[in-house]
Design an enzyme around this catalytic site. Structure first.
Site, short mmCIF file in Angstrom:
data_model
loop_
_atom_site.label_atom_id
_atom_site.label_comp_id
_atom_site.label_asym_id
_atom_site.label_seq_id
_atom_site.Cartn_x
_atom_site.Cartn_y
_atom_site.Cartn_z
N HIS A 22 85.26 -72.63 -102.56
CA HIS A 22 84.97 -73.33 -101.30
C HIS A 22 86.04 -74.38 -101.00
CE1 HIS A 22 80.82 -71.75 -100.49
NE2 HIS A 22 81.01 -71.36 -101.74
N ASP A 119 81.54 -77.25 -94.68
CA ASP A 119 81.29 -76.00 -95.39
C ASP A 119 79.92 -75.44 -94.98
OD1 ASP A 119 82.28 -74.51 -98.12
OD2 ASP A 119 80.09 -74.49 -97.94
N GLN A 341 96.67 -67.98 -108.87
CA GLN A 341 96.54 -66.56 -108.52
C GLN A 341 97.59 -66.09 -107.51
OE1 GLN A 341 92.67 -64.70 -108.54
NE2 GLN A 341 92.83 -64.42 -106.35
N ASP A 380 78.04 -62.86 -102.24
CA ASP A 380 78.56 -62.11 -101.09
C ASP A 380 79.45 -60.93 -101.50
OD1 ASP A 380 80.41 -63.77 -102.28
OD2 ASP A 380 81.46 -64.24 -100.43
N GLN A 381 79.66 -60.73 -102.80
CA GLN A 381 80.78 -59.89 -103.22
C GLN A 381 80.61 -58.40 -102.94
OE1 GLN A 381 81.05 -61.46 -107.19
NE2 GLN A 381 81.43 -63.52 -106.39
O1 LIG Z 1 92.60 -68.77 -112.66
C1 LIG Z 1 92.37 -68.82 -111.45
C2 LIG Z 1 91.10 -68.49 -110.88
C3 LIG Z 1 90.97 -68.59 -109.50
N1 LIG Z 1 92.02 -68.99 -108.73
C4 LIG Z 1 91.82 -69.20 -107.26
O2 LIG Z 1 90.50 -69.66 -107.04
C5 LIG Z 1 89.97 -69.11 -105.85
C6 LIG Z 1 88.72 -68.33 -106.21
O3 LIG Z 1 88.04 -67.95 -105.06
P1 LIG Z 1 87.32 -66.54 -104.88
O4 LIG Z 1 88.24 -65.46 -105.15
O5 LIG Z 1 86.72 -66.54 -103.50
O6 LIG Z 1 86.24 -66.50 -105.99
P2 LIG Z 1 85.09 -67.55 -106.48
O7 LIG Z 1 85.71 -68.63 -107.21
O8 LIG Z 1 84.11 -66.72 -107.20
O9 LIG Z 1 84.47 -68.07 -105.07
C7 LIG Z 1 83.16 -68.37 -104.60
O10 LIG Z 1 83.37 -68.67 -103.21
C8 LIG Z 1 83.84 -67.58 -102.41
C9 LIG Z 1 84.06 -68.09 -101.00
O11 LIG Z 1 82.88 -68.50 -100.39
C10 LIG Z 1 82.87 -66.42 -102.47
O12 LIG Z 1 83.37 -65.33 -101.71
C11 LIG Z 1 82.64 -66.03 -103.93
O13 LIG Z 1 81.74 -64.97 -104.03
C12 LIG Z 1 82.14 -67.25 -104.70
O14 LIG Z 1 81.87 -66.92 -106.04
C13 LIG Z 1 91.05 -68.22 -105.27
O15 LIG Z 1 91.74 -68.93 -104.29
C14 LIG Z 1 91.96 -67.92 -106.46
O16 LIG Z 1 93.30 -67.74 -106.06
C15 LIG Z 1 93.24 -69.28 -109.28
O17 LIG Z 1 94.19 -69.63 -108.58
N2 LIG Z 1 93.38 -69.17 -110.63
#
Ligand SMILES: O=c1ccn([C@@H]2O[C@H](COP(=O)(O)OP(=O)(O)O[C@H]3O[C@H](CO)[C@@H](O)[C@H](O)[C@H]3O)[C@@H](O)[C@H]2O)c(=O)[nH]1
Length: 460
Positions: A22, A119, A341, A380-381
């Site tokens: 978020h 949010d 990432q 939501d996945q």
């Molecule tokens: O080692 C890591 C792990 C994650 N990321 C970043 O962290 C974010 C992760 O976001 P996302 O891919 O959306 O996964 P979640 O962390 O699981 O996000 C939550 O929030 C999202 C947006 O609402 C939802 O779609 C997901 O289901 C919910 O779990 C991204 O920007 C990634 O690039 C990194 O850069 N490095």
């Protein structure tokens, strides 16, 4: 101190909620708005749940001295979660319970705000506050537009049927195809209230009273959902639903280049990550390791053993087993710390992404033209995985169910990785979608135009 020129700018405050999934899109939106001459105040609920959040916040404010920080100190919470409840939802609840403190905080900002962007998980308390202050309130929906249809319709569909949810096979949302029961996060189908259910019921309903809903998506991948939301086919009387994505990562997010990737041939590496807050069981992690070893492909695997990074203390060989770790070293790199990432997905060596389909991961894969093998875990996945499959960006093995529902075996994982990496049409389609994404945010692109129009509204 303010200068007279401040008064000509729109002044927007952004209020993110808990978790990197978020927070990250909020950083990116703040940076984009600041780049377009909008004065930004970034409200930071504190403390944060994860270390990644607090560390990234520091780097964000160091990189954008022009963005003002306003700390929002959270009160202790009057709620006792059950063991199964997610610490991130619990934290969102804590932000909601402290939300009465927002009114004086917002009123104290200078120059006076043009609007607040909140949010979606804080829509209900934030919109009530801004209504009382007569301040426009925009909701930033950090998932897909398709997920927003479920989010906003939930209270009127299965959310209103307290005792009959067992009989529901699919949710029929007006204007959209039915969403199968198996795609709906299990907590939403339980009779008893839980944090996720309450948060979707209350915020989803209230979002209709906002001034607008911003979504990190673009016409090229979600045209129909966006059209139906805006034509009133899903819910009558919604405010504009505005696609502003895919948002670009900021420079400050870069950490360090990964030398290992430089040594791998172009397009050869499968990147494996399930986002910032999904922990897999030890058994599943070992099967996944087996799968990667048997796939025959090179891989970069980011392992997470605990939902909250601060608690993720065990060594890799304790989790995966030293024998398997040795075998994995032949073809891949396994790490258990935060890597950026975007640095990975933008590297030419990466040719595929085994992803949980968190929406940020999907949009980042799109921006970099990387195909996906979807393995949705929660929330939501599955809705996002459906989009990935429908636009031809990736494949989704639906029999794998939700994370923790079953243990998917290594042989199956290996087969699906081979299928994804061998699928040339996915590879080509990923590159095409990347071009559409670039067009959407480029000059005269639909997302860029929509954002500029919004800024003009705020300025006036
Ligand atoms: O080692 C890591 C792990 C994650 N990321 C970043 O962290 C974010 C992760 O976001 P996302 O891919 O959306 O996964 P979640 O962390 O699981 O996000 C939550 O929030 C999202 C947006 O609402 C939802 O779609 C997901 O289901 C919910 O779990 C991204 O920007 C990634 O690039 C990194 O850069 N490095």
């Amino acid at each position: 101190m303010s200068s007279s020129s401040d008064h000509k700018l729109a002044h927007i405050a952004l209020l993110p909620s808990a978790g990197m999934g978020h927070l990250t899109p909020f950083f990116r939106l703040a940076a984009l708005l600041a780049d377009n001459n909008v004065k930004i105040t970034f409200i930071t609920p504190s403390p944060t749940v994860s270390l990644a959040e607090s560390q990234t916040l520091s780097r964000f404010f160091d990189s954008f001295p022009e963005i003002s920080r306003k700390q929002f100190h959270l009160l202790p919470i009057d709620y006792h979660p059950s063991n199964s409840e997610d610490p991130f939802y619990y934290h969102m609840e804590r932000i909601c319970q402290s939300s009465h403190l927002l009114s004086p905080l917002i009123s104290s900002l200078y120059p006076p705000l043009s609007a607040l962007i909140t949010d979606m998980s804080l829509a209900s308390p934030a919109i009530s506050i801004t209504q009382a202050l007569n301040l426009p309130n925009y909701v930033f929906f950090t998932s897909s537009a398709k997920m927003s249809t479920l989010f906003m319709s939930f209270h009127a569909t299965i959310g209103s049927k307290a005792t009959e949810t067992d009989e529901i096979e699919a949710i029929k949302i007006p204007g959209l195809e039915a969403i199968p029961r198996s795609w709906i996060p299990p907590p939403l189908l339980q009779d008893a209230k839980n944090l996720l259910k309450t948060y979707i019921l209350e915020n989803g309903k209230k979002m209709a009273e906002s001034s607008g809903i911003l979504v990190n998506t673009f016409e090229g991948i979600e045209r129909e959902s966006l059209r139906k939301l805006n034509d009133g086919e899903v819910i009558k009387g919604l405010p504009p639903v505005i696609a502003i994505g895919p948002l670009a990562p900021c420079e400050f997010e870069k950490i360090q280049p990964l030398a290992w990737l430089d040594e791998q041939p172009n397009g050869s590496v499968v990147y494996v990550s399930f986002g910032s807050r999904t922990a897999m069981s030890r058994e599943q992690l070992r099967e996944l390791g087996e799968g990667l070893a048997r796939s025959g492909h090179r891989f970069l695997w980011l392992v997470k053993n605990k939902k909250v990074d601060r608690e993720d203390e065990e060594e890799l060989d304790q989790i995966i087993g030293s024998g398997l770790i040795e075998r994995l070293k032949e073809k891949g790199l396994v790490v258990k710390y935060w890597l950026n990432q975007e640095d990975i997905l933008s590297h030419p060596a990466v040719g595929g992404f085994l992803s949980h389909c968190g929406w940020n991961s999907v949009t980042e894969a799109i921006r970099n033209g990387v195909r996906i093998l979807a393995w949705p875990q929660h929330g939501d996945q599955k809705i996002n995985a459906d989009i990935v499959e429908k636009i031809g960006l990736g494949t989704w093995e639906k029999s794998w169910g939700w994370g923790e529902e079953m243990v998917v075996n290594g042989t199956d994982i290996a087969e699906n990785i081979k299928k994804m990496m061998g699928n040339e049409s996915l590879r080509l389609q990923a590159k095409q979608i990347r071009e559409q994404a670039r067009t959407a945010v480029g000059i005269d692109g639909s997302s860029r135009k929509a954002l500029l129009e919004l800024i003009e509204i705020w300025q006036n």
